[in-house]
Design a protein around this motif. Structure first.
Motif, PDB file in Angstrom:
ATOM      1  N   ASN A 122     -26.058 -22.326  55.701  1.00 45.50           N
ATOM      2  CA  ASN A 122     -24.648 -21.961  55.664  1.00 45.50           C
ATOM      3  C   ASN A 122     -23.845 -22.858  56.598  1.00 45.50           C
ATOM      4  O   ASN A 122     -24.380 -23.653  57.376  1.00 45.50           O
ATOM      5  CB  ASN A 122     -24.464 -20.479  55.978  1.00 45.50           C
ATOM      6  CG  ASN A 122     -24.896 -20.115  57.392  1.00 45.50           C
ATOM      7  OD1 ASN A 122     -25.386 -20.969  58.140  1.00 45.50           O
ATOM      8  ND2 ASN A 122     -24.720 -18.848  57.764  1.00 45.50           N
ATOM      9  N   SER A 123     -22.524 -22.730  56.493  1.00 42.96           N
ATOM     10  CA  SER A 123     -21.644 -23.626  57.265  1.00 42.96           C
ATOM     11  C   SER A 123     -21.763 -23.368  58.762  1.00 42.96           C
ATOM     12  O   SER A 123     -21.552 -24.279  59.577  1.00 42.96           O
ATOM     13  CB  SER A 123     -20.195 -23.444  56.816  1.00 42.96           C
ATOM     14  OG  SER A 123     -19.796 -22.090  56.918  1.00 42.96           O
ATOM     15  N   THR A 124     -22.117 -22.130  59.146  1.00 42.21           N
ATOM     16  CA  THR A 124     -22.305 -21.837  60.575  1.00 42.21           C
ATOM     17  C   THR A 124     -23.444 -22.679  61.135  1.00 42.21           C
ATOM     18  O   THR A 124     -23.337 -23.246  62.240  1.00 42.21           O
ATOM     19  CB  THR A 124     -22.604 -20.343  60.783  1.00 42.21           C
ATOM     20  OG1 THR A 124     -21.530 -19.573  60.251  1.00 42.21           O
ATOM     21  CG2 THR A 124     -22.762 -20.031  62.257  1.00 42.21           C
ATOM     22  N   ALA A 125     -24.550 -22.794  60.402  1.00 38.58           N
ATOM     23  CA  ALA A 125     -25.690 -23.603  60.853  1.00 38.58           C
ATOM     24  C   ALA A 125     -25.306 -25.070  60.960  1.00 38.58           C
ATOM     25  O   ALA A 125     -25.703 -25.777  61.906  1.00 38.58           O
ATOM     26  CB  ALA A 125     -26.866 -23.425  59.893  1.00 38.58           C
ATOM     27  N   VAL A 126     -24.537 -25.565  59.994  1.00 38.17           N
ATOM     28  CA  VAL A 126     -24.099 -26.969  60.029  1.00 38.17           C
ATOM     29  C   VAL A 126     -23.262 -27.222  61.281  1.00 38.17           C
ATOM     30  O   VAL A 126     -23.426 -28.236  61.974  1.00 38.17           O
ATOM     31  CB  VAL A 126     -23.297 -27.311  58.755  1.00 38.17           C
ATOM     32  CG1 VAL A 126     -22.701 -28.712  58.868  1.00 38.17           C
ATOM     33  CG2 VAL A 126     -24.196 -27.215  57.523  1.00 38.17           C
ATOM     34  N   ALA A 127     -22.359 -26.277  61.593  1.00 42.88           N
ATOM     35  CA  ALA A 127     -21.514 -26.433  62.778  1.00 42.88           C
ATOM     36  C   ALA A 127     -22.336 -26.339  64.056  1.00 42.88           C
ATOM     37  O   ALA A 127     -22.107 -27.078  65.026  1.00 42.88           O
ATOM     38  CB  ALA A 127     -20.409 -25.373  62.772  1.00 42.88           C
ATOM     39  N   GLN A 128     -23.339 -25.441  64.082  1.00 45.54           N
ATOM     40  CA  GLN A 128     -24.167 -25.266  65.279  1.00 45.54           C
ATOM     41  C   GLN A 128     -25.022 -26.507  65.559  1.00 45.54           C
ATOM     42  O   GLN A 128     -25.260 -26.854  66.710  1.00 45.54           O
ATOM     43  CB  GLN A 128     -25.082 -24.041  65.110  1.00 45.54           C
ATOM     44  CG  GLN A 128     -24.359 -22.711  65.175  1.00 45.54           C
ATOM     45  CD  GLN A 128     -25.274 -21.555  64.803  1.00 45.54           C
ATOM     46  OE1 GLN A 128     -26.191 -21.731  64.011  1.00 45.54           O
ATOM     47  NE2 GLN A 128     -25.008 -20.383  65.377  1.00 45.54           N
ATOM     48  N   LEU A 129     -25.474 -27.158  64.499  1.00 43.21           N
ATOM     49  CA  LEU A 129     -26.358 -28.324  64.655  1.00 43.21           C
ATOM     50  C   LEU A 129     -25.571 -29.624  64.504  1.00 43.21           C
ATOM     51  O   LEU A 129     -26.003 -30.566  63.846  1.00 43.21           O
ATOM     52  CB  LEU A 129     -27.491 -28.265  63.618  1.00 43.21           C
ATOM     53  CG  LEU A 129     -28.435 -27.058  63.732  1.00 43.21           C
ATOM     54  CD1 LEU A 129     -29.437 -27.058  62.598  1.00 43.21           C
ATOM     55  CD2 LEU A 129     -29.148 -27.055  65.081  1.00 43.21           C
ATOM     56  N   GLU A 130     -24.421 -29.638  65.112  1.00 42.20           N
ATOM     57  CA  GLU A 130     -23.572 -30.833  65.059  1.00 42.20           C
ATOM     58  C   GLU A 130     -24.362 -32.046  65.562  1.00 42.20           C
ATOM     59  O   GLU A 130     -25.015 -32.001  66.599  1.00 42.20           O
ATOM     60  CB  GLU A 130     -22.326 -30.619  65.923  1.00 42.20           C
ATOM     61  CG  GLU A 130     -21.327 -31.746  65.828  1.00 42.20           C
ATOM     62  CD  GLU A 130     -20.088 -31.484  66.677  1.00 42.20           C
ATOM     63  OE1 GLU A 130     -19.204 -32.349  66.682  1.00 42.20           O
ATOM     64  OE2 GLU A 130     -20.026 -30.416  67.326  1.00 42.20           O
ATOM     65  N   GLY A 131     -24.300 -33.106  64.777  1.00 38.05           N
ATOM     66  CA  GLY A 131     -25.054 -34.314  65.135  1.00 38.05           C
ATOM     67  C   GLY A 131     -26.342 -34.448  64.355  1.00 38.05           C
ATOM     68  O   GLY A 131     -26.980 -35.506  64.373  1.00 38.05           O
ATOM     69  N   TYR A 132     -26.753 -33.356  63.704  1.00 33.44           N
ATOM     70  CA  TYR A 132     -27.955 -33.397  62.859  1.00 33.44           C
ATOM     71  C   TYR A 132     -27.512 -33.301  61.387  1.00 33.44           C
ATOM     72  O   TYR A 132     -26.728 -32.399  61.027  1.00 33.44           O
ATOM     73  CB  TYR A 132     -28.903 -32.246  63.198  1.00 33.44           C
ATOM     74  CG  TYR A 132     -29.585 -32.426  64.534  1.00 33.44           C
ATOM     75  CD1 TYR A 132     -30.803 -33.096  64.611  1.00 33.44           C
ATOM     76  CD2 TYR A 132     -28.989 -31.960  65.703  1.00 33.44           C
ATOM     77  CE1 TYR A 132     -31.427 -33.267  65.851  1.00 33.44           C
ATOM     78  CE2 TYR A 132     -29.603 -32.122  66.935  1.00 33.44           C
ATOM     79  CZ  TYR A 132     -30.820 -32.782  66.998  1.00 33.44           C
ATOM     80  OH  TYR A 132     -31.432 -32.957  68.214  1.00 33.44           O
ATOM     81  N   PRO A 133     -28.025 -34.210  60.535  1.00 35.11           N
ATOM     82  CA  PRO A 133     -27.599 -34.226  59.119  1.00 35.11           C
ATOM     83  C   PRO A 133     -28.289 -33.123  58.304  1.00 35.11           C
ATOM     84  O   PRO A 133     -29.243 -33.365  57.578  1.00 35.11           O
ATOM     85  CB  PRO A 133     -28.036 -35.606  58.645  1.00 35.11           C
ATOM     86  CG  PRO A 133     -29.210 -35.946  59.500  1.00 35.11           C
ATOM     87  CD  PRO A 133     -28.963 -35.311  60.842  1.00 35.11           C
ATOM     88  N   VAL A 134     -27.797 -31.907  58.462  1.00 37.92           N
ATOM     89  CA  VAL A 134     -28.400 -30.772  57.757  1.00 37.92           C
ATOM     90  C   VAL A 134     -27.764 -30.664  56.372  1.00 37.92           C
ATOM     91  O   VAL A 134     -26.549 -30.548  56.248  1.00 37.92           O
ATOM     92  CB  VAL A 134     -28.174 -29.462  58.534  1.00 37.92           C
ATOM     93  CG1 VAL A 134     -28.830 -28.303  57.790  1.00 37.92           C
ATOM     94  CG2 VAL A 134     -28.719 -29.589  59.944  1.00 37.92           C
ATOM     95  N   GLY A 135     -28.587 -30.690  55.331  1.00 43.09           N
ATOM     96  CA  GLY A 135     -28.070 -30.567  53.964  1.00 43.09           C
ATOM     97  C   GLY A 135     -29.165 -30.190  52.986  1.00 43.09           C
ATOM     98  O   GLY A 135     -30.358 -30.359  53.257  1.00 43.09           O
ATOM     99  N   LEU A 136     -28.766 -29.662  51.856  1.00 42.10           N
ATOM    100  CA  LEU A 136     -29.728 -29.229  50.855  1.00 42.10           C
ATOM    101  C   LEU A 136     -30.543 -30.406  50.342  1.00 42.10           C
ATOM    102  O   LEU A 136     -30.018 -31.502  50.122  1.00 42.10           O
ATOM    103  CB  LEU A 136     -28.997 -28.566  49.682  1.00 42.10           C
ATOM    104  CG  LEU A 136     -28.158 -27.327  50.002  1.00 42.10           C
ATOM    105  CD1 LEU A 136     -27.544 -26.761  48.718  1.00 42.10           C
ATOM    106  CD2 LEU A 136     -28.999 -26.267  50.688  1.00 42.10           C
ATOM    107  N   GLY A 137     -31.829 -30.164  50.153  1.00 37.75           N
ATOM    108  CA  GLY A 137     -32.709 -31.190  49.611  1.00 37.75           C
ATOM    109  C   GLY A 137     -33.254 -32.154  50.637  1.00 37.75           C
ATOM    110  O   GLY A 137     -34.049 -33.036  50.299  1.00 37.75           O
ATOM    111  N   MET A 138     -32.833 -32.009  51.872  1.00 35.54           N
ATOM    112  CA  MET A 138     -33.323 -32.910  52.926  1.00 35.54           C
ATOM    113  C   MET A 138     -34.654 -32.405  53.482  1.00 35.54           C
ATOM    114  O   MET A 138     -34.933 -31.208  53.467  1.00 35.54           O
ATOM    115  CB  MET A 138     -32.296 -33.012  54.064  1.00 35.54           C
ATOM    116  CG  MET A 138     -31.013 -33.696  53.666  1.00 35.54           C
ATOM    117  SD  MET A 138     -29.882 -33.808  55.074  1.00 35.54           S
ATOM    118  CE  MET A 138     -28.575 -34.798  54.385  1.00 35.54           C
ATOM    119  N   ALA A 139     -35.448 -33.329  53.999  1.00 40.30           N
ATOM    120  CA  ALA A 139     -36.717 -32.958  54.622  1.00 40.30           C
ATOM    121  C   ALA A 139     -36.429 -32.354  55.991  1.00 40.30           C
ATOM    122  O   ALA A 139     -35.772 -32.965  56.842  1.00 40.30           O
ATOM    123  CB  ALA A 139     -37.618 -34.178  54.756  1.00 40.30           C
ATOM    124  N   ALA A 140     -36.900 -31.128  56.203  1.00 39.48           N
ATOM    125  CA  ALA A 140     -36.634 -30.423  57.455  1.00 39.48           C
ATOM    126  C   ALA A 140     -37.204 -31.185  58.656  1.00 39.48           C
ATOM    127  O   ALA A 140     -36.543 -31.311  59.702  1.00 39.48           O
ATOM    128  CB  ALA A 140     -37.232 -29.013  57.389  1.00 39.48           C
TER     129      ALA A 140
END
Length: 266
Positions: free
Chosen positions: A193-211
């Motif tokens: 969700n967008s909260t996680a994206v905002a919390q991990l600012e600087g990390y390219p978090v997105g669907l389909g990416m390797a964790a």
């Protein structure tokens, strides 16, 4: 047991000469057919009203009604019965017209050859059985198609419900003040969700990416918290699959300052 199983193959013989009918009966008595006889077209029509007939074999030239005229009526009364003319008179025009109309299946001549006549009658019964089987299979197919349409409609309704439920689920995820990241059993980010994206600012978090390549290592090492600059995130990790077919795990991220403020408020 079905009607098809109990029905005895029925042959209707029509001729105005009784000695011809008697000779045919003697010839065919061992063939396993139920044999009905009529001395005229009118008598044959009455039998057709009362009996299910598989094959009708009629003389052509009879008083009151010609054989092809009788067989045209038989076609209207019982379209599935196989119709044969047996006659000593060719009358090709009348017979050819009846064949072209589909009123008769075959024309056989008198005097007949016993083996040839038996073979042609057996072929007529085989044709009737094939037509009955095709009709049965067609009806079966229609029933199956109806059932399939009903099943597809039901599944379509289920898909619509699940689609709406999924939409509500995503809206709920977006509304949470908690960061949520789902990682499937192959280590790929399945949702966030967008909260996680905002919390991990600087990390390219997105669907389909390797964790493993895109999330902080601490998140993947089952750490209870994650320090990002002056911000500390509390981490909860839940294995999926206990109450669903989902596989992988779910990460929930809560800002420690928010958690502390909530506790102080209580």
């Amino acid at each position: 047991m079905t009607d098809v199983d109990t029905h005895q193959p029925t042959l209707l013989l029509v001729d105005d000469e009784q000695n011809i009918l008697s000779a045919l009966r003697r010839l065919l008595r061992t063939e396993g057919y139920r044999i009905l006889t009529a001395n005229s077209g009118a008598e044959a029509i009455e039998l057709l009203k009362a009996e299910t007939v598989d094959v009708v074999m009629s003389d052509q030239r009879m008083p009151g009604m010609a054989g092809v005229d009788l067989l045209r009526i038989a076609k209207d009364m019982q379209p599935e019965c196989v119709r044969i003319v047996l006659s000593g008179y060719t009358e090709l025009q009348a017979v050819t017209s009846a064949i072209n109309d589909g009123a008769i299946y075959k024309f056989l001549c008198k005097p007949w050859d016993d083996a040839h006549l038996k073979a042609n009658i057996a072929e007529a019964f085989a044709r009737r059985r094939m037509a009955d089987e095709n009709r049965r299979l067609t009806q079966e197919l229609e029933v199956k198609n109806t059932q399939l349409q009903e099943l597809l409609a039901e599944r379509s309704d289920q898909v619509q419900i699940r689609s709406e439920a999924l939409g509500v689920f995503h809206e709920a995820l977006e509304a949470l003040p908690v960061g949520v990241i789902g990682v499937d059993d192959e280590g790929v980010i399945a949702f966030c969700n967008s909260t996680a994206v905002a919390q991990l600012e600087g990390y390219p978090v997105g669907l389909g990416m390797a964790a493993r390549e895109n999330l902080p290592a601490e998140l993947l090492n089952e750490a209870g918290s994650l320090q990002l600059g002056d911000k500390r995130l509390l981490v909860s990790r839940t294995r999926l699959g206990q109450r669903s077919t989902s596989r992988g795990y779910l990460l929930a991220l809560l800002d420690a300052s928010t958690f502390r403020a909530a506790n102080e408020g209580t």
